[in-house]
Design an enzyme around this catalytic site. Structure first.
Site, PDB file in Angstrom:
ATOM      1  CE  LYS A  83      -4.282   0.860   2.517  1.00  0.00           C
ATOM      2  NZ  LYS A  83      -4.802   0.832   3.884  1.00  0.00           N
TER       3      LYS A  83
HETATM    4  C1  E4P Z   1      -8.122   1.877   3.640  1.00  0.00           C
HETATM    5  O1  E4P Z   1      -7.427   0.996   3.190  1.00  0.00           O
HETATM    6  C2  E4P Z   1      -7.918   2.532   4.930  1.00  0.00           C
HETATM    7  O2  E4P Z   1      -7.273   1.644   5.792  1.00  0.00           O
HETATM    8  C3  E4P Z   1      -9.201   2.912   5.641  1.00  0.00           C
HETATM    9  O3  E4P Z   1     -10.337   2.591   4.897  1.00  0.00           O
HETATM   10  C4  E4P Z   1      -9.199   4.292   6.221  1.00  0.00           C
HETATM   11  O4  E4P Z   1     -10.437   4.560   6.813  1.00  0.00           O
HETATM   12  P1  E4P Z   1     -10.690   5.702   7.903  1.00  0.00           P
HETATM   13  O5  E4P Z   1     -10.983   6.971   7.197  1.00  0.00           O
HETATM   14  O6  E4P Z   1     -11.892   5.207   8.675  1.00  0.00           O
HETATM   15  O7  E4P Z   1      -9.438   5.782   8.740  1.00  0.00           O
END
Ligand code: E4P
Length: 225
Positions: A83
Protein backbone atom coordinates in the site's frame (compact mmCIF):
# COMPACT_ATOMS: atom_id res chain seq x y z
CA UNK A 1 -18.21 -6.81 -5.26
CA UNK A 2 -15.43 -8.20 -3.11
CA UNK A 3 -15.44 -7.50 0.61
CA UNK A 4 -12.17 -6.79 2.38
CA UNK A 5 -11.88 -6.29 6.13
CA UNK A 6 -10.27 -3.00 7.18
CA UNK A 7 -8.44 -4.15 10.30
CA UNK A 8 -5.27 -5.64 11.74
CA UNK A 9 -7.18 -7.59 14.45
CA UNK A 10 -6.61 -11.31 13.91
CA UNK A 11 -9.79 -12.37 15.72
CA UNK A 12 -11.96 -10.11 13.54
CA UNK A 13 -10.36 -11.58 10.42
CA UNK A 14 -10.90 -15.15 11.63
CA UNK A 15 -14.60 -14.44 12.28
CA UNK A 16 -15.15 -12.90 8.82
CA UNK A 17 -13.34 -15.85 7.23
CA UNK A 18 -15.65 -18.28 9.08
CA UNK A 19 -18.69 -16.32 7.82
CA UNK A 20 -17.46 -17.05 4.29
CA UNK A 21 -17.42 -13.39 3.21
CA UNK A 22 -13.74 -12.49 3.44
CA UNK A 23 -12.02 -11.70 0.13
CA UNK A 24 -9.05 -9.72 1.47
CA UNK A 25 -7.74 -7.41 4.19
CA UNK A 26 -6.46 -3.84 4.29
CA UNK A 27 -4.23 -2.61 7.10
CA UNK A 28 -2.70 0.78 7.72
CA UNK A 29 -0.37 2.23 10.41
CA UNK A 30 -3.32 3.45 12.51
CA UNK A 31 -5.05 0.05 12.45
CA UNK A 32 -1.75 -1.70 13.24
CA UNK A 33 -1.11 0.70 16.18
CA UNK A 34 -4.33 -0.60 17.81
CA UNK A 35 -2.88 -4.12 17.77
CA UNK A 36 0.82 -3.51 18.42
CA UNK A 37 3.64 -6.08 18.35
CA UNK A 38 5.55 -6.75 15.16
CA UNK A 39 3.93 -5.59 11.90
CA UNK A 40 5.66 -8.43 10.03
CA UNK A 41 4.21 -11.07 12.40
CA UNK A 42 0.74 -9.56 12.23
CA UNK A 43 0.88 -9.44 8.41
CA UNK A 44 2.04 -13.06 8.17
CA UNK A 45 -0.77 -14.23 10.44
CA UNK A 46 -3.34 -12.25 8.43
CA UNK A 47 -1.99 -13.68 5.16
CA UNK A 48 -2.42 -17.24 6.44
CA UNK A 49 -6.11 -16.67 7.26
CA UNK A 50 -7.02 -14.53 4.26
CA UNK A 51 -7.67 -16.08 0.86
CA UNK A 52 -7.06 -12.87 -1.12
CA UNK A 53 -4.87 -9.76 -1.09
CA UNK A 54 -3.57 -8.29 2.17
CA UNK A 55 -2.45 -4.65 2.01
CA UNK A 56 0.69 -3.66 3.94
CA UNK A 57 1.35 0.07 4.04
CA UNK A 58 4.73 1.76 3.61
CA UNK A 59 5.43 4.74 5.87
CA UNK A 60 8.65 6.07 4.31
CA UNK A 61 8.28 9.43 2.59
CA UNK A 62 11.21 9.07 0.18
CA UNK A 63 11.28 6.75 -2.81
CA UNK A 64 14.17 4.55 -1.68
CA UNK A 65 12.55 3.99 1.73
CA UNK A 66 9.23 3.08 0.12
CA UNK A 67 10.94 0.63 -2.21
CA UNK A 68 12.87 -0.95 0.63
CA UNK A 69 9.79 -1.37 2.83
CA UNK A 70 7.59 -2.59 -0.02
CA UNK A 71 10.09 -5.19 -1.21
CA UNK A 72 10.40 -6.42 2.37
CA UNK A 73 6.59 -6.75 2.75
CA UNK A 74 6.30 -8.52 -0.61
CA UNK A 75 8.64 -11.26 0.63
CA UNK A 76 6.50 -11.98 3.71
CA UNK A 77 3.72 -13.80 1.80
CA UNK A 78 2.54 -14.30 -1.77
CA UNK A 79 -0.76 -12.43 -1.17
CA UNK A 80 0.82 -9.20 0.12
CA UNK A 81 -0.10 -6.04 -1.78
CA UNK A 82 2.06 -3.01 -0.99
CA UNK A 83 0.00 0.00 0.00
CA UNK A 84 1.54 3.25 -1.19
CA UNK A 85 0.16 6.75 -0.43
CA UNK A 86 -0.68 9.03 -3.35
CA UNK A 87 2.24 11.44 -3.86
CA UNK A 88 4.94 12.17 -6.41
CA UNK A 89 7.28 9.68 -4.72
CA UNK A 90 4.38 7.29 -4.25
CA UNK A 91 3.62 7.26 -7.99
CA UNK A 92 7.25 6.57 -8.79
CA UNK A 93 7.32 3.76 -6.23
CA UNK A 94 4.15 2.27 -7.75
CA UNK A 95 5.74 2.35 -11.21
CA UNK A 96 8.91 0.68 -9.92
CA UNK A 97 6.95 -1.98 -8.02
CA UNK A 98 4.95 -2.70 -11.20
CA UNK A 99 8.21 -3.28 -13.11
CA UNK A 100 9.29 -5.69 -10.38
CA UNK A 101 5.98 -7.58 -10.44
CA UNK A 102 4.95 -6.35 -6.96
CA UNK A 103 1.25 -5.48 -6.68
CA UNK A 104 0.27 -2.15 -5.15
CA UNK A 105 -2.75 -0.47 -3.59
CA UNK A 106 -2.63 3.31 -3.99
CA UNK A 107 -4.10 4.77 -0.81
CA UNK A 108 -5.31 8.20 0.33
CA UNK A 109 -7.02 8.93 -3.01
CA UNK A 110 -9.41 11.87 -2.77
CA UNK A 111 -9.95 12.74 -6.45
CA UNK A 112 -10.58 10.82 -9.66
CA UNK A 113 -7.47 12.37 -11.24
CA UNK A 114 -5.32 10.93 -8.47
CA UNK A 115 -6.89 7.52 -9.12
CA UNK A 116 -6.35 7.83 -12.88
CA UNK A 117 -2.65 8.59 -12.36
CA UNK A 118 -2.23 5.72 -9.89
CA UNK A 119 -3.78 3.29 -12.39
CA UNK A 120 -1.52 4.57 -15.17
CA UNK A 121 1.54 4.15 -12.92
CA UNK A 122 0.55 0.50 -12.44
CA UNK A 123 -1.40 0.25 -9.17
CA UNK A 124 -3.69 -2.77 -9.15
CA UNK A 125 -5.97 -1.30 -6.44
CA UNK A 126 -7.15 2.32 -6.21
CA UNK A 127 -8.42 3.37 -2.77
CA UNK A 128 -10.68 6.45 -2.71
CA UNK A 129 -11.49 7.42 0.90
CA UNK A 130 -15.25 7.91 0.97
CA UNK A 131 -15.86 8.73 4.64
CA UNK A 132 -13.07 11.27 4.96
CA UNK A 133 -14.49 13.19 1.97
CA UNK A 134 -17.98 13.05 3.48
CA UNK A 135 -16.43 14.47 6.68
CA UNK A 136 -15.45 17.66 4.84
CA UNK A 137 -18.89 18.06 3.27
CA UNK A 138 -18.06 16.45 -0.08
CA UNK A 139 -19.70 13.36 -1.57
CA UNK A 140 -17.01 10.71 -1.32
CA UNK A 141 -18.99 8.17 -3.32
CA UNK A 142 -18.73 10.44 -6.40
CA UNK A 143 -15.01 9.65 -6.62
CA UNK A 144 -15.79 5.92 -6.52
CA UNK A 145 -18.42 6.32 -9.26
CA UNK A 146 -16.15 8.42 -11.49
CA UNK A 147 -13.16 6.12 -11.04
CA UNK A 148 -15.20 3.02 -11.88
CA UNK A 149 -16.32 4.74 -15.10
CA UNK A 150 -12.76 5.84 -15.95
CA UNK A 151 -11.35 2.34 -15.36
CA UNK A 152 -14.07 0.77 -17.53
CA UNK A 153 -13.97 3.35 -20.33
CA UNK A 154 -10.21 3.19 -20.71
CA UNK A 155 -9.80 -0.53 -19.97
CA UNK A 156 -7.33 0.22 -17.18
CA UNK A 157 -5.88 -2.79 -15.40
CA UNK A 158 -6.92 -1.66 -11.90
CA UNK A 159 -9.74 -2.21 -9.44
CA UNK A 160 -11.56 0.46 -7.46
CA UNK A 161 -11.55 -0.24 -3.72
CA UNK A 162 -14.00 1.91 -1.76
CA UNK A 163 -12.20 2.77 1.50
CA UNK A 164 -12.96 4.80 4.63
CA UNK A 165 -16.37 3.16 4.84
CA UNK A 166 -18.35 4.56 7.77
CA UNK A 167 -21.73 2.80 7.70
CA UNK A 168 -23.59 -0.05 5.97
CA UNK A 169 -25.24 2.30 3.46
CA UNK A 170 -21.76 3.18 2.13
CA UNK A 171 -21.29 -0.50 1.26
CA UNK A 172 -24.58 -0.62 -0.67
CA UNK A 173 -23.72 2.60 -2.50
CA UNK A 174 -20.24 1.33 -3.36
CA UNK A 175 -21.76 -1.87 -4.79
CA UNK A 176 -24.29 0.14 -6.83
CA UNK A 177 -21.51 2.45 -8.06
CA UNK A 178 -19.72 -0.62 -9.44
CA UNK A 179 -16.79 -0.63 -7.01
CA UNK A 180 -14.78 -3.83 -7.41
CA UNK A 181 -14.05 -3.95 -3.67
CA UNK A 182 -15.21 -2.31 -0.45
CA UNK A 183 -13.01 -2.50 2.61
CA UNK A 184 -15.15 -2.58 5.71
CA UNK A 185 -14.46 -2.32 9.47
CA UNK A 186 -15.61 -5.39 11.42
CA UNK A 187 -18.31 -3.42 13.24
CA UNK A 188 -19.93 -2.42 9.94
CA UNK A 189 -19.73 -5.97 8.57
CA UNK A 190 -21.62 -7.11 11.67
CA UNK A 191 -24.20 -4.31 11.21
CA UNK A 192 -24.73 -5.55 7.63
CA UNK A 193 -25.77 -8.97 8.94
CA UNK A 194 -28.40 -7.74 11.36
CA UNK A 195 -31.85 -6.26 10.90
CA UNK A 196 -34.38 -5.73 13.72
CA UNK A 197 -37.09 -7.53 11.70
CA UNK A 198 -34.77 -10.50 11.13
CA UNK A 199 -34.01 -10.70 14.86
CA UNK A 200 -37.67 -10.37 15.94
CA UNK A 201 -38.69 -12.83 13.19
CA UNK A 202 -36.24 -15.47 14.46
CA UNK A 203 -37.56 -14.95 18.01
CA UNK A 204 -41.20 -15.28 16.94
CA UNK A 205 -40.55 -18.45 14.87
CA UNK A 206 -38.80 -20.01 17.87
CA UNK A 207 -41.67 -19.10 20.23
CA UNK A 208 -44.29 -20.53 17.83
CA UNK A 209 -42.24 -23.69 17.35
CA UNK A 210 -41.89 -24.19 21.10
CA UNK A 211 -45.62 -23.58 21.62
CA UNK A 212 -46.45 -26.35 19.12
CA UNK A 213 -43.99 -28.72 20.83
CA UNK A 214 -45.58 -28.05 24.22
CA UNK A 215 -49.11 -28.53 22.83
CA UNK A 216 -48.02 -31.77 21.10
CA UNK A 217 -46.62 -33.14 24.34
CA UNK A 218 -49.83 -32.45 26.28
CA UNK A 219 -51.90 -34.13 23.45
CA UNK A 220 -49.75 -37.25 23.64
CA UNK A 221 -50.18 -37.27 27.38
CA UNK A 222 -54.03 -37.02 27.16
CA UNK A 223 -54.19 -39.76 24.47
CA UNK A 224 -52.09 -42.13 26.54
CA UNK A 225 -54.37 -42.09 29.59
C1 E4P B 1 -8.12 1.88 3.64
O1 E4P B 1 -7.43 1.00 3.19
C2 E4P B 1 -7.92 2.53 4.93
O2 E4P B 1 -7.27 1.64 5.79
C3 E4P B 1 -9.20 2.91 5.64
O3 E4P B 1 -10.34 2.59 4.90
C4 E4P B 1 -9.20 4.29 6.22
O4 E4P B 1 -10.44 4.56 6.81
P1 E4P B 1 -10.69 5.70 7.90
O5 E4P B 1 -10.98 6.97 7.20
O6 E4P B 1 -11.89 5.21 8.68
O7 E4P B 1 -9.44 5.78 8.74
Amino acid sequence: MKIFLDTAEIDEIRIAARWGVLDGVTTNPTLFAKVGGSYDDVLQQICQITPGPVSAEVVAEELEGMLQQGRHFAKLASNIVVKVPMSEQGLEAIARFAEEGIKTNCTLIFSSNQGLLAAKAGASLLSPFVGRLDDINETGMNVVRELVAIVKTHHLDAEVLAASIRHPRHVTEAALAGAHVATVPHKILRQMIHHPLTDSGILQFRKDWEAVQTAGQSHTHVGAT
